[in-house]
Design a protein around this motif. Sequence first.
Motif, PDB file in Angstrom:
ATOM      1  N   CYS A 123       0.837  -1.299   0.248  1.00 35.01           N
ATOM      2  CA  CYS A 123       0.017  -0.048   0.074  1.00 35.01           C
ATOM      3  C   CYS A 123       0.739   1.203  -0.078  1.00 35.01           C
ATOM      4  O   CYS A 123       0.493   1.941  -0.746  1.00 35.01           O
ATOM      5  N   GLU A 124       1.952   1.290   0.844  1.00 32.43           N
ATOM      6  CA  GLU A 124       2.817   2.480   1.065  1.00 32.43           C
ATOM      7  C   GLU A 124       3.332   2.794  -0.343  1.00 32.43           C
ATOM      8  O   GLU A 124       3.856   3.660  -0.935  1.00 32.43           O
ATOM      9  N   GLN A 125       4.058   1.414  -1.267  1.00 30.01           N
ATOM     10  CA  GLN A 125       4.559   1.642  -2.499  1.00 30.01           C
ATOM     11  C   GLN A 125       3.687   2.189  -3.418  1.00 30.01           C
ATOM     12  O   GLN A 125       4.036   3.046  -4.358  1.00 30.01           O
ATOM     13  N   ARG A 126       2.253   1.916  -3.324  1.00 27.58           N
ATOM     14  CA  ARG A 126       1.359   2.488  -4.262  1.00 27.58           C
ATOM     15  C   ARG A 126       0.818   3.863  -4.063  1.00 27.58           C
ATOM     16  O   ARG A 126       0.163   4.326  -4.892  1.00 27.58           O
ATOM     17  N   ASP A 127       1.454   4.283  -2.993  1.00 27.30           N
ATOM     18  CA  ASP A 127       0.687   5.615  -2.515  1.00 27.30           C
ATOM     19  C   ASP A 127       1.361   6.900  -3.127  1.00 27.30           C
ATOM     20  O   ASP A 127       2.444   7.425  -2.992  1.00 27.30           O
ATOM     21  N   VAL A 128       0.463   7.112  -4.281  1.00 30.08           N
ATOM     22  CA  VAL A 128       0.717   8.398  -5.300  1.00 30.08           C
ATOM     23  C   VAL A 128       0.564   9.934  -4.487  1.00 30.08           C
ATOM     24  O   VAL A 128       1.394  10.574  -4.804  1.00 30.08           O
ATOM     25  N   LYS A 129      -0.004   9.816  -3.477  1.00 27.33           N
ATOM     26  CA  LYS A 129      -0.420  11.073  -2.893  1.00 27.33           C
ATOM     27  C   LYS A 129       0.564  11.484  -1.672  1.00 27.33           C
ATOM     28  O   LYS A 129       0.928  12.562  -1.168  1.00 27.33           O
ATOM     29  N   GLY A 130       1.475  10.236  -1.448  1.00 28.39           N
ATOM     30  CA  GLY A 130       2.560  10.709  -0.310  1.00 28.39           C
ATOM     31  C   GLY A 130       1.984  10.536   1.119  1.00 28.39           C
ATOM     32  O   GLY A 130       2.541  11.045   1.903  1.00 28.39           O
ATOM     33  N   LEU A 131       0.577   9.887   1.143  1.00 27.24           N
ATOM     34  CA  LEU A 131       0.262  10.175   2.642  1.00 27.24           C
ATOM     35  C   LEU A 131       0.795   9.536   3.653  1.00 27.24           C
ATOM     36  O   LEU A 131       0.926   9.808   4.853  1.00 27.24           O
ATOM     37  N   TYR A 132       1.172   8.183   3.183  1.00 28.25           N
ATOM     38  CA  TYR A 132       1.946   7.179   4.012  1.00 28.25           C
ATOM     39  C   TYR A 132       3.234   7.686   4.679  1.00 28.25           C
ATOM     40  O   TYR A 132       3.569   7.947   5.844  1.00 28.25           O
ATOM     41  N   ALA A 133       4.037   8.398   3.945  1.00 27.69           N
ATOM     42  CA  ALA A 133       5.216   9.063   4.131  1.00 27.69           C
ATOM     43  C   ALA A 133       4.985  10.193   5.084  1.00 27.69           C
ATOM     44  O   ALA A 133       5.758  10.405   6.129  1.00 27.69           O
ATOM     45  N   LYS A 134       3.751  10.992   4.935  1.00 27.02           N
ATOM     46  CA  LYS A 134       3.483  12.232   5.698  1.00 27.02           C
ATOM     47  C   LYS A 134       3.237  11.697   7.054  1.00 27.02           C
ATOM     48  O   LYS A 134       3.351  12.395   8.025  1.00 27.02           O
ATOM     49  N   ALA A 135       2.275  10.383   7.143  1.00 29.26           N
ATOM     50  CA  ALA A 135       1.596   9.867   8.448  1.00 29.26           C
ATOM     51  C   ALA A 135       2.714   9.415   9.320  1.00 29.26           C
ATOM     52  O   ALA A 135       3.151   9.424  10.503  1.00 29.26           O
ATOM     53  N   ARG A 136       3.882   8.702   8.745  1.00 28.49           N
ATOM     54  CA  ARG A 136       5.116   8.254   9.164  1.00 28.49           C
ATOM     55  C   ARG A 136       6.023   9.435   9.839  1.00 28.49           C
ATOM     56  O   ARG A 136       6.703   9.302  10.660  1.00 28.49           O
ATOM     57  N   ARG A 137       6.034  10.577   8.808  1.00 26.83           N
ATOM     58  CA  ARG A 137       6.698  11.782   9.717  1.00 26.83           C
ATOM     59  C   ARG A 137       5.815  12.313  10.789  1.00 26.83           C
ATOM     60  O   ARG A 137       6.105  13.587  11.245  1.00 26.83           O
ATOM     61  N   GLY A 138       4.785  11.979  10.987  1.00 34.19           N
ATOM     62  CA  GLY A 138       3.682  12.721  11.974  1.00 34.19           C
ATOM     63  C   GLY A 138       3.042  13.735  11.524  1.00 34.19           C
ATOM     64  O   GLY A 138       2.358  14.426  12.107  1.00 34.19           O
ATOM     65  N   GLU A 139       2.962  13.902  10.497  1.00 37.14           N
ATOM     66  CA  GLU A 139       2.269  15.087   9.536  1.00 37.14           C
ATOM     67  C   GLU A 139       0.804  15.145   9.638  1.00 37.14           C
ATOM     68  O   GLU A 139      -0.021  15.801   9.363  1.00 37.14           O
ATOM     69  N   ILE A 140       0.476  13.847   9.515  1.00 34.17           N
ATOM     70  CA  ILE A 140      -0.742  13.397   9.598  1.00 34.17           C
ATOM     71  C   ILE A 140      -1.475  12.421  10.804  1.00 34.17           C
ATOM     72  O   ILE A 140      -0.992  11.338  10.684  1.00 34.17           O
ATOM     73  N   PRO A 141      -1.889  13.015  11.700  1.00 29.50           N
ATOM     74  CA  PRO A 141      -2.610  12.230  12.832  1.00 29.50           C
ATOM     75  C   PRO A 141      -3.569  11.482  12.377  1.00 29.50           C
ATOM     76  O   PRO A 141      -4.305  11.641  11.596  1.00 29.50           O
ATOM     77  N   GLU A 142      -3.587  10.318  13.254  1.00 28.24           N
ATOM     78  CA  GLU A 142      -4.743   9.335  13.118  1.00 28.24           C
ATOM     79  C   GLU A 142      -4.937   8.903  11.570  1.00 28.24           C
ATOM     80  O   GLU A 142      -5.966   8.706  10.940  1.00 28.24           O
ATOM     81  N   PHE A 143      -3.771   8.422  11.169  1.00 29.84           N
ATOM     82  CA  PHE A 143      -3.845   7.710   9.769  1.00 29.84           C
ATOM     83  C   PHE A 143      -4.024   6.439   9.703  1.00 29.84           C
ATOM     84  O   PHE A 143      -3.015   5.497  10.411  1.00 29.84           O
ATOM     85  N   THR A 144      -4.812   5.528   9.173  1.00 29.28           N
ATOM     86  CA  THR A 144      -5.041   4.355   9.282  1.00 29.28           C
ATOM     87  C   THR A 144      -4.061   3.341   8.656  1.00 29.28           C
ATOM     88  O   THR A 144      -3.547   3.643   7.695  1.00 29.28           O
ATOM     89  N   GLY A 145      -3.686   2.488   9.588  1.00 27.90           N
ATOM     90  CA  GLY A 145      -2.499   1.808   9.282  1.00 27.90           C
ATOM     91  C   GLY A 145      -1.124   2.121   9.848  1.00 27.90           C
ATOM     92  O   GLY A 145      -0.448   1.199   9.852  1.00 27.90           O
ATOM     93  N   ILE A 146      -1.243   3.314  10.263  1.00 27.81           N
ATOM     94  CA  ILE A 146       0.208   3.953  11.027  1.00 27.81           C
ATOM     95  C   ILE A 146      -0.037   4.512  12.316  1.00 27.81           C
ATOM     96  O   ILE A 146       0.466   3.655  13.187  1.00 27.81           O
ATOM     97  N   SER A 147      -0.602   5.470  12.426  1.00 28.92           N
ATOM     98  CA  SER A 147      -0.950   5.860  13.920  1.00 28.92           C
ATOM     99  C   SER A 147      -2.309   5.588  14.326  1.00 28.92           C
ATOM    100  O   SER A 147      -2.859   5.856  15.482  1.00 28.92           O
ATOM    101  N   ASP A 148      -3.306   5.006  13.494  1.00 32.24           N
ATOM    102  CA  ASP A 148      -4.773   4.665  13.925  1.00 32.24           C
ATOM    103  C   ASP A 148      -4.919   3.122  13.529  1.00 32.24           C
ATOM    104  O   ASP A 148      -4.392   2.618  12.408  1.00 32.24           O
ATOM    105  N   PRO A 149      -5.586   2.430  14.203  1.00 29.42           N
ATOM    106  CA  PRO A 149      -5.661   0.870  13.835  1.00 29.42           C
ATOM    107  C   PRO A 149      -6.633   0.615  12.634  1.00 29.42           C
ATOM    108  O   PRO A 149      -7.605   1.561  12.178  1.00 29.42           O
ATOM    109  N   TYR A 150      -6.473  -0.364  11.882  1.00 31.99           N
ATOM    110  CA  TYR A 150      -7.218  -1.004  10.979  1.00 31.99           C
ATOM    111  C   TYR A 150      -7.685  -2.295  11.529  1.00 31.99           C
ATOM    112  O   TYR A 150      -6.749  -3.248  11.564  1.00 31.99           O
ATOM    113  N   GLU A 151      -9.080  -2.617  11.833  1.00 32.76           N
ATOM    114  CA  GLU A 151      -9.694  -3.813  12.335  1.00 32.76           C
ATOM    115  C   GLU A 151      -9.894  -4.679  11.096  1.00 32.76           C
ATOM    116  O   GLU A 151     -10.960  -4.487  10.359  1.00 32.76           O
TER     117      GLU A 151
END
Length: 188
Positions: A123-151
């Motif tokens: 999913c991170e490799q496919r991320d054309v918007k760079g959302l996962y990278a931003k979430a990993r840097r703490g720029e997007i709080p509550e991002f599913t799969g990084i800082s917020d769970p996916y059940e």
Amino acid sequence: MTAQVHSQIQIPTGKTVWLTGLSGAGKSTLASRLTDRLRGQGQPAEWLDGDELRRNLGRGLGFSREDRFENIRRAVYLAGMLNRHGVTAVVSLISPYADMRDYARRELPGFVEVYVDCPLPVCEQRDVKGLYAKARRGEIPEFTGISDPYEIPANPELTLRTAERTPEECVEELAAWLTGNRLDPLRA
């Protein structure tokens, strides 16, 4: 005196095919292709995309658990309206929490939960918007799969593994499942 006979109008109830999974798993790609396929077969179908719903009906909603549930509630309401008019709703929403998906199942007759399973690194490799990278840097709080769970769904009707199969193969599998389980909107 003449008796009037009123014939009953039969309007088929639509179905809701609910695709859930991480961002970048392939939900939108599959939903778009399934919707096109249904329309091509003469079935009224609408695609309710998570990004579009947030942009048009969810302005002001954040990503807290409460805001996510409100977003789901709105999608369920819209899908239900479409279903009552014989339209199949194809919904592509992360819908990260089991209780949210359970709510959708309770509210929508003909609900089909499809887990679009894809490993987080893919999913991170496919991320054309760079959302996962931003979430990993703490720029997007509550991002599913990084800082917020996916059940992960416990008992989805179908699981599609998009890292292992092409979108075409996944849509074929989904169409075959819908037809085989008599949930094919054309045969309902």
